[in-house]
Design an enzyme around this catalytic site. Sequence first.
Site, PDB file in Angstrom:
ATOM      1  N   LYS A   1       0.836  -1.215   0.000  1.00 33.87           N
ATOM      2  CA  LYS A   1       0.000   0.000   0.000  1.00 33.87           C
ATOM      3  C   LYS A   1       0.867   1.261   0.000  1.00 33.87           C
ATOM      4  O   LYS A   1       0.610   2.191  -0.747  1.00 33.87           O
ATOM      5  CB  LYS A   1      -0.912   0.037   1.248  1.00 33.87           C
TER       6      LYS A   1
ATOM      7  N   ARG B   1      -9.659   1.155   8.658  1.00 33.39           N
ATOM      8  CA  ARG B   1      -9.295  -0.232   8.968  1.00 33.39           C
ATOM      9  C   ARG B   1     -10.420  -0.954   9.686  1.00 33.39           C
ATOM     10  O   ARG B   1     -10.283  -2.133   9.989  1.00 33.39           O
ATOM     11  CB  ARG B   1      -8.057  -0.252   9.854  1.00 33.39           C
TER      12      ARG B   1
ATOM     13  N   ARG C   1      11.763  -6.465   5.425  1.00 32.19           N
ATOM     14  CA  ARG C   1      11.577  -5.004   5.347  1.00 32.19           C
ATOM     15  C   ARG C   1      12.457  -4.302   6.380  1.00 32.19           C
ATOM     16  O   ARG C   1      12.530  -4.715   7.525  1.00 32.19           O
ATOM     17  CB  ARG C   1      10.102  -4.698   5.614  1.00 32.19           C
TER      18      ARG C   1
ATOM     19  N   ARG D   1      11.098  -2.622  12.079  1.00 33.80           N
ATOM     20  CA  ARG D   1      10.032  -2.156  12.967  1.00 33.80           C
ATOM     21  C   ARG D   1       9.659  -3.265  13.940  1.00 33.80           C
ATOM     22  O   ARG D   1       9.618  -4.426  13.546  1.00 33.80           O
ATOM     23  CB  ARG D   1       8.785  -1.801  12.129  1.00 33.80           C
TER      24      ARG D   1
ATOM     25  N   ARG E   1      -1.020  -9.098  13.194  1.00 36.47           N
ATOM     26  CA  ARG E   1      -1.567  -8.050  12.317  1.00 36.47           C
ATOM     27  C   ARG E   1      -2.416  -8.664  11.204  1.00 36.47           C
ATOM     28  O   ARG E   1      -3.431  -8.090  10.803  1.00 36.47           O
ATOM     29  CB  ARG E   1      -0.424  -7.198  11.742  1.00 36.47           C
TER      30      ARG E   1
END
Length: 216
Positions: free
Chosen positions: A13, A88, A127, A160, A171
Amino acid sequence: MNIILLGPPGAGKGTQAKKLSAEFGIPQISTGDILREAIRTGTELGKQAKPLMDAGKLVPDELVVGIVNERLQAQDCKPGFILDGFPRTIPQAEALDAALGKSNRRIDGVVSLEVPESDIVERISGRRSCPKDGSVFHVVTTPPKRAGTCDKCGAGLIQRDDDKEDKVRERLSVYAKQTAPLKEFYKKRGALKTIQGVGSPDGIFAEIKKALGKPK
Ligand code: AMP
């Protein structure tokens, strides 16, 4: 053009929102980025959000709705905006409708990026993010020029907390329970465009533009 990007964590996204923003000259509004900035600068919002974000859970609706409502009133959102990571939940989507309705605006398109779960875990575990300017890299697919260092500002890259594997699973489960129902919500009003989020970022971007009726 007022656009929503939907999709599980790691669907791309943020990458696609940046491309849309550059192409159409409209701002990307990422609630995740806004919340991380609030944590970095130590605001009250950041203090409330941090434990929830670290655990992979959602921040309460009223907090994010407040942030987005304020942001949407800014002058730069007049020609359009790209919402990345908001709404969300169904209550967030309803609050968004109400806020846009007050200024005679509406959502023109909702792009849902579909990516298999196995790809997501692989993407997110590689990531690496810049804690200073928010740039995002991937150790295999989009590595920085110098390992572990942000190309733009030279800061050391980090993983992160919520990108660690157990948090990613949490998540994904939150996404399935609370966010995925938004697809039906927007499908019913004919706004949903489903795009396969696998392949090259440029190829996916071309599909998104086509779906939004904006071919190059
Ligand atoms: P993201 O960068 O979009 O993956 O968001 C990171 C985290 O920020 C999420 O896992 C949530 O904890 C929080 N967050 C971001 N956007 C929202 C939202 N619209 N509603 C609730 N929590 C959010």
